[in-house]
Design an enzyme around this catalytic site. Structure first.
Site, PDB file in Angstrom:
ATOM      1  N   ILE A  14      -3.215   3.646  48.857  1.00 33.65           N
ATOM      2  CA  ILE A  14      -3.614   3.260  50.220  1.00 33.65           C
ATOM      3  C   ILE A  14      -3.053   4.259  51.230  1.00 33.65           C
ATOM      4  O   ILE A  14      -3.710   4.609  52.214  1.00 33.65           O
ATOM      5  CB  ILE A  14      -3.165   1.816  50.539  1.00 33.65           C
ATOM      6  CG1 ILE A  14      -3.649   0.863  49.434  1.00 33.65           C
ATOM      7  CG2 ILE A  14      -3.719   1.364  51.896  1.00 33.65           C
ATOM      8  CD1 ILE A  14      -3.110  -0.548  49.545  1.00 33.65           C
ATOM      9  N   ASN A  34       8.669   9.484  47.371  1.00 37.62           N
ATOM     10  CA  ASN A  34       9.582   9.968  46.320  1.00 37.62           C
ATOM     11  C   ASN A  34       8.828  10.363  45.050  1.00 37.62           C
ATOM     12  O   ASN A  34       9.442  10.731  44.051  1.00 37.62           O
ATOM     13  CB  ASN A  34      10.672   8.924  46.004  1.00 37.62           C
ATOM     14  CG  ASN A  34      10.093   7.659  45.367  1.00 37.62           C
ATOM     15  OD1 ASN A  34       8.882   7.544  45.175  1.00 37.62           O
ATOM     16  ND2 ASN A  34      10.968   6.725  45.041  1.00 37.62           N
ATOM     17  N   LEU A  35       7.498  10.265  45.106  1.00 36.82           N
ATOM     18  CA  LEU A  35       6.621  10.640  43.989  1.00 36.82           C
ATOM     19  C   LEU A  35       6.919   9.846  42.719  1.00 36.82           C
ATOM     20  O   LEU A  35       6.645  10.312  41.612  1.00 36.82           O
ATOM     21  CB  LEU A  35       6.689  12.164  43.721  1.00 36.82           C
ATOM     22  CG  LEU A  35       6.296  13.060  44.899  1.00 36.82           C
ATOM     23  CD1 LEU A  35       6.356  14.538  44.499  1.00 36.82           C
ATOM     24  CD2 LEU A  35       4.890  12.743  45.402  1.00 36.82           C
ATOM     25  N   ASP A  60      13.278   9.638  49.056  1.00 37.98           N
ATOM     26  CA  ASP A  60      13.262   8.215  48.707  1.00 37.98           C
ATOM     27  C   ASP A  60      13.766   7.448  49.930  1.00 37.98           C
ATOM     28  O   ASP A  60      14.866   7.727  50.421  1.00 37.98           O
ATOM     29  CB  ASP A  60      14.187   8.000  47.503  1.00 37.98           C
ATOM     30  CG  ASP A  60      14.078   6.599  46.950  1.00 37.98           C
ATOM     31  OD1 ASP A  60      13.847   5.655  47.742  1.00 37.98           O
ATOM     32  OD2 ASP A  60      14.234   6.445  45.726  1.00 37.98           O
ATOM     33  N   SER A 127       0.851  -8.646  51.920  1.00 35.90           N
ATOM     34  CA  SER A 127      -0.165  -8.999  50.939  1.00 35.90           C
ATOM     35  C   SER A 127      -0.579 -10.459  51.104  1.00 35.90           C
ATOM     36  O   SER A 127       0.221 -11.312  51.495  1.00 35.90           O
ATOM     37  CB  SER A 127       0.434  -8.782  49.551  1.00 35.90           C
ATOM     38  OG  SER A 127      -0.342  -9.392  48.566  1.00 35.90           O
ATOM     39  N   THR A 129      -0.750 -12.274  48.888  1.00 33.16           N
ATOM     40  CA  THR A 129       0.058 -12.990  47.898  1.00 33.16           C
ATOM     41  C   THR A 129       1.018 -13.972  48.585  1.00 33.16           C
ATOM     42  O   THR A 129       1.438 -14.955  47.977  1.00 33.16           O
ATOM     43  CB  THR A 129       0.812 -11.974  46.993  1.00 33.16           C
ATOM     44  OG1 THR A 129       1.373 -12.672  45.896  1.00 33.16           O
ATOM     45  CG2 THR A 129       1.917 -11.250  47.714  1.00 33.16           C
ATOM     46  N   TYR A 154       8.094  -9.401  43.110  1.00 36.24           N
ATOM     47  CA  TYR A 154       7.290  -8.526  43.965  1.00 36.24           C
ATOM     48  C   TYR A 154       6.787  -9.292  45.191  1.00 36.24           C
ATOM     49  O   TYR A 154       6.972  -8.874  46.334  1.00 36.24           O
ATOM     50  CB  TYR A 154       6.100  -7.939  43.180  1.00 36.24           C
ATOM     51  CG  TYR A 154       5.008  -7.418  44.087  1.00 36.24           C
ATOM     52  CD1 TYR A 154       5.173  -6.213  44.753  1.00 36.24           C
ATOM     53  CD2 TYR A 154       3.841  -8.152  44.317  1.00 36.24           C
ATOM     54  CE1 TYR A 154       4.194  -5.755  45.630  1.00 36.24           C
ATOM     55  CE2 TYR A 154       2.868  -7.705  45.179  1.00 36.24           C
ATOM     56  CZ  TYR A 154       3.043  -6.502  45.827  1.00 36.24           C
ATOM     57  OH  TYR A 154       2.079  -6.061  46.699  1.00 36.24           O
ATOM     58  N   LYS A 158       7.680  -9.112  49.546  1.00 37.06           N
ATOM     59  CA  LYS A 158       6.763  -9.066  50.698  1.00 37.06           C
ATOM     60  C   LYS A 158       7.159 -10.143  51.713  1.00 37.06           C
ATOM     61  O   LYS A 158       7.222  -9.893  52.918  1.00 37.06           O
ATOM     62  CB  LYS A 158       5.311  -9.255  50.248  1.00 37.06           C
ATOM     63  CG  LYS A 158       4.761  -8.107  49.424  1.00 37.06           C
ATOM     64  CD  LYS A 158       4.647  -6.818  50.224  1.00 37.06           C
ATOM     65  CE  LYS A 158       4.267  -5.623  49.388  1.00 37.06           C
ATOM     66  NZ  LYS A 158       4.469  -4.333  50.060  1.00 37.06           N
ATOM     67  N   ARG A 300      -4.636 -15.519  32.809  1.00 38.41           N
ATOM     68  CA  ARG A 300      -3.410 -14.717  32.941  1.00 38.41           C
ATOM     69  C   ARG A 300      -2.385 -15.559  33.705  1.00 38.41           C
ATOM     70  O   ARG A 300      -2.715 -16.121  34.754  1.00 38.41           O
ATOM     71  CB  ARG A 300      -3.745 -13.436  33.705  1.00 38.41           C
ATOM     72  CG  ARG A 300      -2.589 -12.486  33.892  1.00 38.41           C
ATOM     73  CD  ARG A 300      -3.051 -11.153  34.460  1.00 38.41           C
ATOM     74  NE  ARG A 300      -3.433 -11.246  35.877  1.00 38.41           N
ATOM     75  CZ  ARG A 300      -3.813 -10.206  36.618  1.00 38.41           C
ATOM     76  NH1 ARG A 300      -3.882  -8.999  36.072  1.00 38.41           N
ATOM     77  NH2 ARG A 300      -4.147 -10.375  37.870  1.00 38.41           N
ATOM     78  N   ASP A 303      -1.924 -16.217  37.815  1.00 41.74           N
ATOM     79  CA  ASP A 303      -3.097 -15.869  38.628  1.00 41.74           C
ATOM     80  C   ASP A 303      -3.457 -16.979  39.614  1.00 41.74           C
ATOM     81  O   ASP A 303      -3.365 -18.155  39.300  1.00 41.74           O
ATOM     82  CB  ASP A 303      -4.320 -15.605  37.733  1.00 41.74           C
ATOM     83  CG  ASP A 303      -4.634 -14.133  37.612  1.00 41.74           C
ATOM     84  OD1 ASP A 303      -4.212 -13.361  38.500  1.00 41.74           O
ATOM     85  OD2 ASP A 303      -5.305 -13.753  36.630  1.00 41.74           O
TER      86      ASP A 303
HETATM   87  C1  WQD Z   1      -8.004  -9.556  40.235  1.00 40.06           C
HETATM   88  C2  WQD Z   1      -8.754 -10.551  39.371  1.00 40.06           C
HETATM   89  C3  WQD Z   1      -7.544 -11.300  37.440  1.00 40.06           C
HETATM   90  C4  WQD Z   1      -7.428  -7.525  35.319  1.00 40.06           C
HETATM   91  C5  WQD Z   1      -2.522  -8.346  42.554  1.00 40.06           C
HETATM   92  C6  WQD Z   1      -1.254  -8.698  43.284  1.00 40.06           C
HETATM   93  C7  WQD Z   1      -1.446  -8.598  44.745  1.00 40.06           C
HETATM   94  C8  WQD Z   1      -1.966  -7.252  45.152  1.00 40.06           C
HETATM   95  C9  WQD Z   1      -3.079  -6.795  44.300  1.00 40.06           C
HETATM   96  C10 WQD Z   1      -0.585  -5.237  44.994  1.00 40.06           C
HETATM   97  C11 WQD Z   1      -7.875 -11.693  38.860  1.00 40.06           C
HETATM   98  C12 WQD Z   1      -8.785 -10.534  37.042  1.00 40.06           C
HETATM   99  C13 WQD Z   1      -7.676  -8.492  36.257  1.00 40.06           C
HETATM  100  C14 WQD Z   1      -8.095  -7.601  34.065  1.00 40.06           C
HETATM  101  C15 WQD Z   1      -9.195  -9.607  34.814  1.00 40.06           C
HETATM  102  N1  WQD Z   1      -0.897  -6.394  45.383  1.00 40.06           N
HETATM  103  N2  WQD Z   1      -8.535  -9.518  36.008  1.00 40.06           N
HETATM  104  N3  WQD Z   1      -8.956  -8.644  33.866  1.00 40.06           N
HETATM  105  O1  WQD Z   1      -4.004 -10.460  40.794  1.00 40.06           O
HETATM  106  O2  WQD Z   1      -5.597 -10.547  42.753  1.00 40.06           O
HETATM  107  O3  WQD Z   1      -3.543  -9.239  42.938  1.00 40.06           O
HETATM  108  O4  WQD Z   1      -2.839  -7.032  42.919  1.00 40.06           O
HETATM  109  O5  WQD Z   1      -0.295  -4.260  44.920  1.00 40.06           O
HETATM  110  O6  WQD Z   1      -0.271  -8.884  45.390  1.00 40.06           O
HETATM  111  O7  WQD Z   1      -0.881 -10.009  42.943  1.00 40.06           O
HETATM  112  O8  WQD Z   1      -5.371  -8.420  41.478  1.00 40.06           O
HETATM  113  O9  WQD Z   1      -6.714  -6.741  40.296  1.00 40.06           O
HETATM  114  O10 WQD Z   1      -4.783  -7.829  39.084  1.00 40.06           O
HETATM  115  O11 WQD Z   1      -6.824  -9.170  39.572  1.00 40.06           O
HETATM  116  O12 WQD Z   1      -9.971 -10.522  34.575  1.00 40.06           O
HETATM  117  O13 WQD Z   1      -7.902  -6.780  33.155  1.00 40.06           O
HETATM  118  O14 WQD Z   1      -9.225  -9.875  38.210  1.00 40.06           O
HETATM  119  O15 WQD Z   1      -7.334 -12.373  36.589  1.00 40.06           O
HETATM  120  O16 WQD Z   1      -8.653 -12.839  38.833  1.00 40.06           O
HETATM  121  P1  WQD Z   1      -4.631  -9.794  41.937  1.00 40.06           P
HETATM  122  P2  WQD Z   1      -5.896  -7.955  40.071  1.00 40.06           P
END
Ligand code: WQD
Length: 346
Positions: A14, A34-35, A60, A127, A129, A154, A158, A300, A303
Site C-alpha cells: 500500500i 527497513n526492507l 527501522d 483495519s 479488523t 496483530y 491496530k 479457517r 475468519d
Molecule cells: C479474505 C477471504 C478467507 C485465503 C486479513 C486481515 C485483515 C487485513 C487483510 C492486513 C476470507 C478467504 C483466503 C485462501 C480463502 N489486514 N480465503 N482461501 O481475512 O479478510 O483479512 O487481511 O494486512 O486485518 O485479517 O483477508 O485475504 O486472508 O481473506 O478462501 O487461501 O478469503 O477465508 O473469507 P481477511 P484474506
C-alpha cells in the site's frame, strides 16, 4: 514549494501505491522502510511511473536515533503516513512479542518525534479488523460501530495503536491524526510496475488466487461454504489499492491544510459493497479468461463471516470515493502476477 511527506513502509504494497499518488498530487516523498518485507527496487518502479525518484532511507522505525536522523536530514516534513508494520495475522499469534514490539514501538517513536520536528499530522493505517464480526444491525459497518476484542495480536496492535494516538492527542500534543480503517486492499498499479509481493505462501486470498492461476500453487482452498451468507462463502469489501492510495492523498490534504474537524478523525476506506469469495472467483475467471482450480475446504480459524463498510463519511468529508470495479482490481492483480513471472521473480 512542494510539501514533504514521510511515508513509513513506503516500499510495501500500500505504501508504494500511496507514494505514487502523493507524488502525482505534487508532494515530495521521503520513504523510510527497513526492507523486512519489501525490496529497494520498488523505488525503481515508483520512479518509472511518476518520473520522480522518492528519497529513500533504510531505517527501522523502532530505532529512535536512526528515525530522528531522518527528520534531521529532511527538515520541514509536514505529514507522515505510517504504514510500516508487521501484518500477518497467523504469524502474530506465533510471535506476539515481535508484533507488539514492532507495531507499538514504531508508532510511539514517530509520535514522540512529531512535535519536536513540527510535523502537523499523521495518517495511521488501521483495519476493519477492529470491528471483528459486526452485529447484523451494524452491516454495512460504520465508524460508530463498537470495537470488538481483537482476535489476534496483530489486530490488537491496530486497536492499541488507535488508542495510543487518541491518548497522545488528548494529552495536548499539538498534532492531528487521521485513522484510516481499510477493508481488503487488492490489485496492483495498472502499469504492473508495482504490486504486492508475498513472502512465502500467501495467507491472503488474492495473491493465493493469482499464484494458483499461474501454476505456482496447485489449488486454491475456499475456506468454508457453510457460512450464513447467500452462497455460503465469506463476504468482504475488496478495495482497489490505487483507490485506497488516493484516500491517503485526500486525508493528507485535509491535514496539511488544517481542515480536519477534530484532532483525531477516523474513516472507513472501502467500496461499500460486500462480495463473496465465490463471487470474486467467478469475476476473476470472467475478466481474465483463466479457469481457476479451487476446492471447498474447512473454515479457517478466526475468519469473520461477513463484513463490508459504510463509507459515507469518507465520501462526504474527504470527498473521496472508490471508483474502480472489482474487474479492474482483479485484472491488474493478474497482470502483476504475470509480470512477476516474466521477471523471473515468481
Ligand atoms: C479474505 C477471504 C478467507 C485465503 C486479513 C486481515 C485483515 C487485513 C487483510 C492486513 C476470507 C478467504 C483466503 C485462501 C480463502 N489486514 N480465503 N482461501 O481475512 O479478510 O483479512 O487481511 O494486512 O486485518 O485479517 O483477508 O485475504 O486472508 O481473506 O478462501 O487461501 O478469503 O477465508 O473469507 P481477511 P484474506
Amino acid at each position: 514549494m512542494k510539501k514533504t511527506i514521510l511515508v513509513t513502509g513506503g516500499t510495501g504494497f500500500i505504501g508504494s501505491h500511496t507514494t505514487v499518488e502523493l507524488q502525482t498530487a505534487g508532494y515530495d516523498v521521503v520513504i523510510v522502510d527497513n526492507l523486512s518485507n519489501s525490496k529497494a527496487d520498488v523505488i525503481d518502479g515508483i520512479a518509472k511511473i511518476t518520473g520522480v525518484r522518492p528519497a529513500f532511507e533504510q531505517v527501522d522505525c523502532c530505532d529512535y536515533a536512526a528515525l530522528e536522523g531522518v527528520f534531521q536530514k529532511y527538515p520541514g516534513i509536514e505529514g507522515i503516513i505510517h504504514f510500516a508494520a508487521s501484518k500477518a495475522v497467523g504469524e502474530s499469534v506465533e510471535k506476539p512479542l515481535m508484533y507488539y514490539r514492532n507495531n507499538l514501538t514504531s508508532l510511539i517513536n514517530i509520535l514522540e518525534l512529531m512535535p519536536k520536528y513540527n510535523v502537523k499530522g499523521i495518517i495511521f493505517s488501521s483495519s476493519c479488523t477492529v470491528y471483528g464480526q459486526p452485529d447484523p444491525e451494524w452491516l454495512p459497518v460504520s465508524e460508530a460501530a463498537p470495537i470488538k476484542k481483537a482476535e489476534s495480536p496483530y489486530g490488537n496492535t491496530k486497536q492499541v495503536n488507535e488508542e495510543i494516538i487518541q491518548d497522545f492527542v488528548k494529552s495536548g500534543a499539538n498534532i492531528s491524526a487521521i485513522i484510516l480503517r481499510y477493508f481488503n486492499p487488492i490489485g496492483a498499479h495498472p502499469t504492473a510496475l508495482i504490486g504486492e509481493v508475498p513472502n512465502g505462501a500467501p495467507a491472503n486470498l488474492i495473491p493465493y488466487l493469482t499464484q494458483t492461476a499461474i501454476g505456482i500453487r496447485e489449488q486454491l482452498a475456499v475456506f468454508g461454504d457453510d457460512y450464513n451468507t447467500p452462497d455460503g462463502s465469506c463476504i468482504r469489501d475488496f478495495i482497489y489499492v490505487v483507490d485506497l492510495a488516493k484516500a491517503h492523498v485526500a486525508a493528507m490534504a485535509r491535514i496539511v491544510e488544517g481542515k480536519n474537524a477534530e484532532p483525531v478523525e477516523v474513516f472507513n476506506v472501502g467500496t461499500g459493497n460486500g462480495v463473496s469469495v465465490f463471487e470474486l472467483i467467478n469475476t476473476f475467471e470472467k475478466c481474465t479468461g483463466v479457469k481457476l482450480n479451487y476446492k471447498v475446504a474447512p473454515r479457517r480459524a478466526g475468519d469473520i463471516e461477513k463484513v463490508w463498510g459504510n463509507v459515507d463519511k469518507a465520501n462526504q468529508v474527504l470527498g473521496w470515493k472508490a471508483v474502480h470495479t472489482l474487474e479492474d482490481s482483479l485484472t491488474t492483480a493478474w497482470k502483476w502476477q504475470q509480470k512477476l513471472r516474466e521477471d523471473g521473480i515468481m
